[in-house]
Design a protein around this motif. Structure first.
Motif, PDB file in Angstrom:
ATOM      1  N   VAL A   1       0.831  -1.202   0.000  1.00 11.23           N
ATOM      2  CA  VAL A   1       0.000   0.000   0.000  1.00 11.23           C
ATOM      3  C   VAL A   1       0.868   1.257   0.000  1.00 11.23           C
ATOM      4  N   ILE A   2       0.225   2.370  -0.316  1.00 15.00           N
ATOM      5  CA  ILE A   2       0.816   3.701  -0.189  1.00 15.00           C
ATOM      6  C   ILE A   2       0.184   4.377   1.023  1.00 15.00           C
ATOM      7  N   VAL A   3       1.010   4.989   1.857  1.00 12.15           N
ATOM      8  CA  VAL A   3       0.519   5.640   3.065  1.00 12.15           C
ATOM      9  C   VAL A   3       0.899   7.117   3.051  1.00 12.15           C
ATOM     10  N   GLU A   4      -0.073   7.950   3.356  1.00 16.04           N
ATOM     11  CA  GLU A   4       0.187   9.370   3.622  1.00 16.04           C
ATOM     12  C   GLU A   4      -0.206   9.611   5.066  1.00 16.04           C
TER      13      GLU A   4
ATOM     14  N   HIS B 243       5.107  10.301   2.998  1.00 10.39           N
ATOM     15  CA  HIS B 243       4.539   9.239   2.164  1.00 10.39           C
ATOM     16  C   HIS B 243       5.487   8.049   2.196  1.00 10.39           C
ATOM     17  N   ALA B 244       4.918   6.870   2.174  1.00 10.16           N
ATOM     18  CA  ALA B 244       5.735   5.662   2.233  1.00 10.16           C
ATOM     19  C   ALA B 244       5.009   4.516   1.554  1.00 10.16           C
ATOM     20  N   VAL B 245       5.789   3.489   1.195  1.00 13.04           N
ATOM     21  CA  VAL B 245       5.251   2.230   0.695  1.00 13.04           C
ATOM     22  C   VAL B 245       5.368   1.205   1.813  1.00 13.04           C
ATOM     23  N   GLY B 246       4.325   0.427   2.018  1.00 13.97           N
ATOM     24  CA  GLY B 246       4.359  -0.566   3.085  1.00 13.97           C
ATOM     25  C   GLY B 246       3.462  -1.751   2.799  1.00 13.97           C
ATOM     26  N   THR B 247       3.465  -2.712   3.715  1.00 10.22           N
ATOM     27  CA  THR B 247       2.639  -3.907   3.610  1.00 10.22           C
ATOM     28  C   THR B 247       1.734  -4.000   4.835  1.00 10.22           C
TER      29      THR B 247
ATOM     30  N   ARG C 178       6.727  -0.647   6.713  1.00  6.29           N
ATOM     31  CA  ARG C 178       7.305   0.049   5.570  1.00  6.29           C
ATOM     32  C   ARG C 178       8.209  -0.871   4.747  1.00  6.29           C
ATOM     33  N   GLU C 179       8.177  -0.687   3.411  1.00  4.47           N
ATOM     34  CA  GLU C 179       9.043  -1.422   2.495  1.00  4.47           C
ATOM     35  C   GLU C 179      10.075  -0.470   1.897  1.00  4.47           C
TER      36      GLU C 179
END
Length: 208
Positions: free
Chosen positions: A14-17, A75-79, A96-97
Protein backbone atom coordinates in the motif's frame (compact mmCIF):
# COMPACT_ATOMS: atom_id res chain seq x y z
CA UNK A 1 -9.75 -2.61 18.92
CA UNK A 2 -8.38 -3.83 15.60
CA UNK A 3 -8.11 -1.57 12.61
CA UNK A 4 -10.76 -3.47 10.68
CA UNK A 5 -10.76 -0.94 7.84
CA UNK A 6 -7.39 -2.40 6.78
CA UNK A 7 -8.69 -5.98 6.50
CA UNK A 8 -9.44 -5.72 2.73
CA UNK A 9 -5.76 -4.87 2.21
CA UNK A 10 -4.30 -7.56 4.48
CA UNK A 11 -0.98 -8.80 3.06
CA UNK A 12 -1.05 -6.25 0.25
CA UNK A 13 1.39 -3.48 -0.60
CA UNK A 14 0.00 0.00 0.00
CA UNK A 15 0.82 3.70 -0.19
CA UNK A 16 0.52 5.64 3.06
CA UNK A 17 0.19 9.37 3.62
CA UNK A 18 0.40 10.35 7.28
CA UNK A 19 1.38 13.06 9.74
CA UNK A 20 4.19 12.29 12.21
CA UNK A 21 2.69 12.82 15.68
CA UNK A 22 5.61 11.61 17.84
CA UNK A 23 8.80 9.58 17.79
CA UNK A 24 11.16 8.12 20.35
CA UNK A 25 14.60 6.61 19.67
CA UNK A 26 15.32 3.12 21.02
CA UNK A 27 18.90 2.19 20.11
CA UNK A 28 19.24 1.93 16.33
CA UNK A 29 15.48 2.19 15.82
CA UNK A 30 12.80 4.80 16.33
CA UNK A 31 9.27 4.25 17.58
CA UNK A 32 7.12 6.49 15.40
CA UNK A 33 3.44 7.29 15.70
CA UNK A 34 1.43 8.64 12.79
CA UNK A 35 -1.99 10.27 12.71
CA UNK A 36 -4.46 11.27 9.99
CA UNK A 37 -3.33 8.26 7.95
CA UNK A 38 -4.63 7.71 4.40
CA UNK A 39 -4.00 4.38 2.70
CA UNK A 40 -4.23 3.44 -1.00
CA UNK A 41 -3.45 0.11 -2.72
CA UNK A 42 -0.02 0.18 -4.36
CA UNK A 43 -0.19 0.72 -8.11
CA UNK A 44 2.01 1.93 -10.95
CA UNK A 45 -0.59 2.15 -13.72
CA UNK A 46 -2.63 4.86 -11.99
CA UNK A 47 -1.64 7.87 -9.86
CA UNK A 48 -0.81 6.49 -6.43
CA UNK A 49 -2.92 9.04 -4.55
CA UNK A 50 -5.89 8.79 -6.90
CA UNK A 51 -9.28 7.66 -5.63
CA UNK A 52 -10.80 7.42 -2.16
CA UNK A 53 -8.29 6.20 0.45
CA UNK A 54 -8.93 4.13 3.54
CA UNK A 55 -8.71 6.39 6.59
CA UNK A 56 -6.96 5.26 9.77
CA UNK A 57 -6.77 7.49 12.84
CA UNK A 58 -3.26 6.40 13.82
CA UNK A 59 -0.48 3.89 13.13
CA UNK A 60 2.74 2.86 14.81
CA UNK A 61 6.00 1.98 13.15
CA UNK A 62 9.41 0.85 14.33
CA UNK A 63 11.65 2.66 11.86
CA UNK A 64 15.42 2.52 11.30
CA UNK A 65 17.49 5.60 10.54
CA UNK A 66 15.78 8.98 10.53
CA UNK A 67 12.18 10.13 10.28
CA UNK A 68 10.58 13.48 9.43
CA UNK A 69 10.08 16.00 12.20
CA UNK A 70 6.97 15.86 14.36
CA UNK A 71 4.13 17.59 12.52
CA UNK A 72 5.49 16.81 9.04
CA UNK A 73 3.54 14.78 6.51
CA UNK A 74 5.23 11.85 4.85
CA UNK A 75 4.54 9.24 2.16
CA UNK A 76 5.73 5.66 2.23
CA UNK A 77 5.25 2.23 0.70
CA UNK A 78 4.36 -0.57 3.09
CA UNK A 79 2.64 -3.91 3.61
CA UNK A 80 -0.48 -4.43 5.72
CA UNK A 81 0.28 -7.09 8.35
CA UNK A 82 -0.87 -8.48 11.69
CA UNK A 83 1.17 -7.77 14.82
CA UNK A 84 0.80 -8.68 18.48
CA UNK A 85 0.27 -5.98 21.08
CA UNK A 86 1.88 -6.11 24.53
CA UNK A 87 -1.40 -7.40 25.99
CA UNK A 88 -1.41 -10.30 23.53
CA UNK A 89 -4.17 -8.99 21.28
CA UNK A 90 -3.74 -8.80 17.52
CA UNK A 91 -4.06 -5.73 15.34
CA UNK A 92 -3.38 -4.66 11.78
CA UNK A 93 -0.70 -2.14 10.91
CA UNK A 94 1.61 -1.25 8.04
CA UNK A 95 5.26 -2.23 7.77
CA UNK A 96 7.30 0.05 5.57
CA UNK A 97 9.04 -1.42 2.49
CA UNK A 98 12.15 -0.29 0.69
CA UNK A 99 11.11 2.15 -2.02
CA UNK A 100 12.72 4.70 -4.31
CA UNK A 101 11.05 8.09 -4.29
CA UNK A 102 10.79 9.13 -7.94
CA UNK A 103 10.17 12.74 -6.92
CA UNK A 104 13.81 12.85 -5.79
CA UNK A 105 15.00 11.43 -9.12
CA UNK A 106 12.90 13.92 -11.10
CA UNK A 107 14.17 16.79 -8.96
CA UNK A 108 17.73 15.62 -9.59
CA UNK A 109 17.09 15.68 -13.35
CA UNK A 110 15.51 19.13 -13.14
CA UNK A 111 18.37 20.73 -11.20
CA UNK A 112 21.17 19.07 -13.19
CA UNK A 113 19.72 19.71 -16.66
CA UNK A 114 19.83 23.49 -16.53
CA UNK A 115 22.04 24.88 -19.31
CA UNK A 116 23.31 21.53 -20.61
CA UNK A 117 23.32 20.45 -24.25
CA UNK A 118 21.42 17.49 -25.72
CA UNK A 119 24.31 15.06 -25.31
CA UNK A 120 24.76 15.87 -21.62
CA UNK A 121 21.01 15.76 -21.01
CA UNK A 122 20.81 12.39 -22.76
CA UNK A 123 23.48 10.98 -20.45
CA UNK A 124 21.65 12.38 -17.42
CA UNK A 125 18.30 10.90 -18.47
CA UNK A 126 19.85 7.52 -19.27
CA UNK A 127 21.43 7.48 -15.81
CA UNK A 128 18.12 8.43 -14.17
CA UNK A 129 16.24 5.79 -16.17
CA UNK A 130 18.74 3.17 -15.02
CA UNK A 131 18.16 4.22 -11.41
CA UNK A 132 14.41 3.73 -11.88
CA UNK A 133 14.91 0.26 -13.37
CA UNK A 134 17.34 -0.82 -10.64
CA UNK A 135 15.04 0.52 -7.92
CA UNK A 136 12.08 -1.36 -9.40
CA UNK A 137 14.12 -4.58 -9.32
CA UNK A 138 15.23 -4.05 -5.72
CA UNK A 139 11.94 -2.96 -4.24
CA UNK A 140 9.07 -0.60 -4.91
CA UNK A 141 8.63 2.80 -6.52
CA UNK A 142 6.94 5.77 -4.88
CA UNK A 143 5.47 8.72 -6.76
CA UNK A 144 3.10 10.52 -4.42
CA UNK A 145 0.89 12.14 -7.05
CA UNK A 146 -2.80 12.32 -7.79
CA UNK A 147 -2.39 13.11 -11.50
CA UNK A 148 0.64 11.21 -12.86
CA UNK A 149 1.15 7.43 -12.71
CA UNK A 150 4.58 5.83 -12.46
CA UNK A 151 4.10 3.96 -15.75
CA UNK A 152 3.19 7.23 -17.47
CA UNK A 153 6.18 9.04 -16.01
CA UNK A 154 8.53 6.26 -17.15
CA UNK A 155 6.99 6.36 -20.64
CA UNK A 156 7.54 10.13 -20.80
CA UNK A 157 11.15 9.62 -19.74
CA UNK A 158 11.66 6.93 -22.40
CA UNK A 159 10.14 9.12 -25.12
CA UNK A 160 12.38 12.01 -24.11
CA UNK A 161 15.43 9.74 -24.28
CA UNK A 162 14.48 8.54 -27.79
CA UNK A 163 14.04 12.14 -29.01
CA UNK A 164 17.42 13.14 -27.59
CA UNK A 165 19.06 10.06 -29.14
CA UNK A 166 17.76 11.13 -32.56
CA UNK A 167 18.89 14.72 -31.99
CA UNK A 168 22.38 13.69 -30.89
CA UNK A 169 22.69 11.19 -33.77
CA UNK A 170 21.68 13.90 -36.28
CA UNK A 171 24.17 16.34 -34.77
CA UNK A 172 26.98 13.79 -34.92
CA UNK A 173 26.08 12.91 -38.53
CA UNK A 174 26.09 16.57 -39.51
CA UNK A 175 29.45 17.19 -37.83
CA UNK A 176 30.91 14.06 -39.42
CA UNK A 177 29.62 15.17 -42.84
CA UNK A 178 31.13 18.63 -42.44
CA UNK A 179 34.45 17.11 -41.36
CA UNK A 180 34.41 14.68 -44.27
CA UNK A 181 33.70 17.45 -46.80
CA UNK A 182 36.41 19.61 -45.26
CA UNK A 183 38.88 16.70 -45.50
CA UNK A 184 38.02 16.11 -49.16
CA UNK A 185 38.61 19.76 -50.00
CA UNK A 186 41.96 19.72 -48.20
CA UNK A 187 42.93 16.50 -49.97
CA UNK A 188 42.18 17.99 -53.40
CA UNK A 189 44.14 21.12 -52.55
CA UNK A 190 47.08 19.03 -51.34
CA UNK A 191 47.01 16.93 -54.51
CA UNK A 192 46.89 20.01 -56.68
CA UNK A 193 49.89 21.45 -54.84
CA UNK A 194 51.82 18.20 -55.04
CA UNK A 195 51.77 17.48 -51.28
CA UNK A 196 50.85 14.15 -49.63
CA UNK A 197 47.19 13.79 -48.75
CA UNK A 198 46.18 13.42 -45.08
CA UNK A 199 42.46 13.69 -45.61
CA UNK A 200 39.87 11.78 -43.59
CA UNK A 201 38.90 9.93 -46.78
CA UNK A 202 42.49 8.85 -47.37
CA UNK A 203 42.86 7.65 -43.78
CA UNK A 204 39.78 5.51 -44.32
CA UNK A 205 41.32 4.00 -47.46
CA UNK A 206 38.89 5.75 -49.77
CA UNK A 207 39.79 7.70 -52.90
CA UNK A 208 40.24 11.42 -52.29
Amino acid sequence: MARDQLRPLEGQTVIVEARVSSHCRRGDFIDVSFENCLVWPYRTDRPQLEGDPIEVDHLWEIAPGTVPAVGAYTHAVGTVYWYCRKDGSLDLSIKREKAANLVNILEFVRTQSVGVDDAELLGLLRYSRRLVSESAEEGRLLLASNDVAIDEMVSILDRRIRVLERNVAATVAALTGDFHRHSLVNARRAKHRGRPSHSFAAMCGRSA
